[in-house]
Design a protein around this motif. Sequence first.
Motif, PDB file in Angstrom:
ATOM      1  N   ILE A   2       0.870  -1.173   0.000  1.00  0.00           N
ATOM      2  CA  ILE A   2       0.000   0.000   0.000  1.00  0.00           C
ATOM      3  C   ILE A   2       0.903   1.218   0.000  1.00  0.00           C
ATOM      4  O   ILE A   2       1.778   1.355   0.858  1.00  0.00           O
ATOM      5  CB  ILE A   2      -0.933   0.026   1.223  1.00  0.00           C
ATOM      6  N   ILE A   3       0.685   2.111  -0.962  1.00  0.00           N
ATOM      7  CA  ILE A   3       1.429   3.360  -1.025  1.00  0.00           C
ATOM      8  C   ILE A   3       0.524   4.443  -0.461  1.00  0.00           C
ATOM      9  O   ILE A   3      -0.573   4.682  -0.964  1.00  0.00           O
ATOM     10  CB  ILE A   3       1.853   3.675  -2.468  1.00  0.00           C
ATOM     11  N   GLN A  34      -4.925   6.518   7.284  1.00  0.00           N
ATOM     12  CA  GLN A  34      -4.724   6.212   8.692  1.00  0.00           C
ATOM     13  C   GLN A  34      -4.552   4.716   8.936  1.00  0.00           C
ATOM     14  O   GLN A  34      -3.649   4.305   9.648  1.00  0.00           O
ATOM     15  CB  GLN A  34      -5.902   6.739   9.503  1.00  0.00           C
ATOM     16  N   TYR A  35      -5.433   3.913   8.356  1.00  0.00           N
ATOM     17  CA  TYR A  35      -5.311   2.469   8.538  1.00  0.00           C
ATOM     18  C   TYR A  35      -6.060   1.741   7.434  1.00  0.00           C
ATOM     19  O   TYR A  35      -6.818   2.340   6.676  1.00  0.00           O
ATOM     20  CB  TYR A  35      -5.781   2.022   9.926  1.00  0.00           C
ATOM     21  N   THR A  55      -6.077  -5.712  10.666  1.00  0.00           N
ATOM     22  CA  THR A  55      -6.146  -4.251  10.669  1.00  0.00           C
ATOM     23  C   THR A  55      -4.717  -3.741  10.746  1.00  0.00           C
ATOM     24  O   THR A  55      -3.943  -4.184  11.587  1.00  0.00           O
ATOM     25  CB  THR A  55      -6.967  -3.734  11.863  1.00  0.00           C
ATOM     26  N   ILE A  56      -4.378  -2.815   9.861  1.00  0.00           N
ATOM     27  CA  ILE A  56      -3.015  -2.326   9.762  1.00  0.00           C
ATOM     28  C   ILE A  56      -3.013  -0.815   9.915  1.00  0.00           C
ATOM     29  O   ILE A  56      -3.706  -0.113   9.180  1.00  0.00           O
ATOM     30  CB  ILE A  56      -2.390  -2.683   8.385  1.00  0.00           C
ATOM     31  N   ASN A  77       5.030   5.986   4.228  1.00  0.00           N
ATOM     32  CA  ASN A  77       4.563   6.215   2.862  1.00  0.00           C
ATOM     33  C   ASN A  77       4.280   4.933   2.103  1.00  0.00           C
ATOM     34  O   ASN A  77       3.390   4.878   1.277  1.00  0.00           O
ATOM     35  CB  ASN A  77       5.577   7.052   2.084  1.00  0.00           C
ATOM     36  N   THR A  78       5.050   3.872   2.359  1.00  0.00           N
ATOM     37  CA  THR A  78       4.859   2.592   1.682  1.00  0.00           C
ATOM     38  C   THR A  78       4.816   1.489   2.733  1.00  0.00           C
ATOM     39  O   THR A  78       5.641   1.464   3.638  1.00  0.00           O
ATOM     40  CB  THR A  78       6.009   2.316   0.699  1.00  0.00           C
ATOM     41  N   HIS A  79       3.852   0.604   2.592  1.00  0.00           N
ATOM     42  CA  HIS A  79       3.690  -0.494   3.545  1.00  0.00           C
ATOM     43  C   HIS A  79       3.674  -1.815   2.809  1.00  0.00           C
ATOM     44  O   HIS A  79       2.988  -1.962   1.804  1.00  0.00           O
ATOM     45  CB  HIS A  79       2.372  -0.352   4.316  1.00  0.00           C
TER      46      HIS A  79
END
Length: 70
Positions: free
Chosen positions: A11-12, A18-19, A32-33, A38-40
């Motif tokens: 995810i960028i 927020q999540y 839930t993350i 910026n990048t996950h």
Amino acid sequence: FPNPASSALFIINTAKVQYAEIISSNGIVCRTIKLTENTHEIPIDDIPPGLYIVRIYGNNNIVERRIIFK
């Protein structure tokens, strides 16, 4: 993020997200993350294959994407 995904979801975060939630086709929240960078990279090795919804919360918006996990 790749679709279909096999080992990780990316995810960028460009809009102060927020999540995010990964939700099964049964409506069960699998994960839930909290998104603080910026990048996950979210490992999905432990989530069974199938169709999922990734729901992203931020900037007073909710965005949903359907993702297939292999």
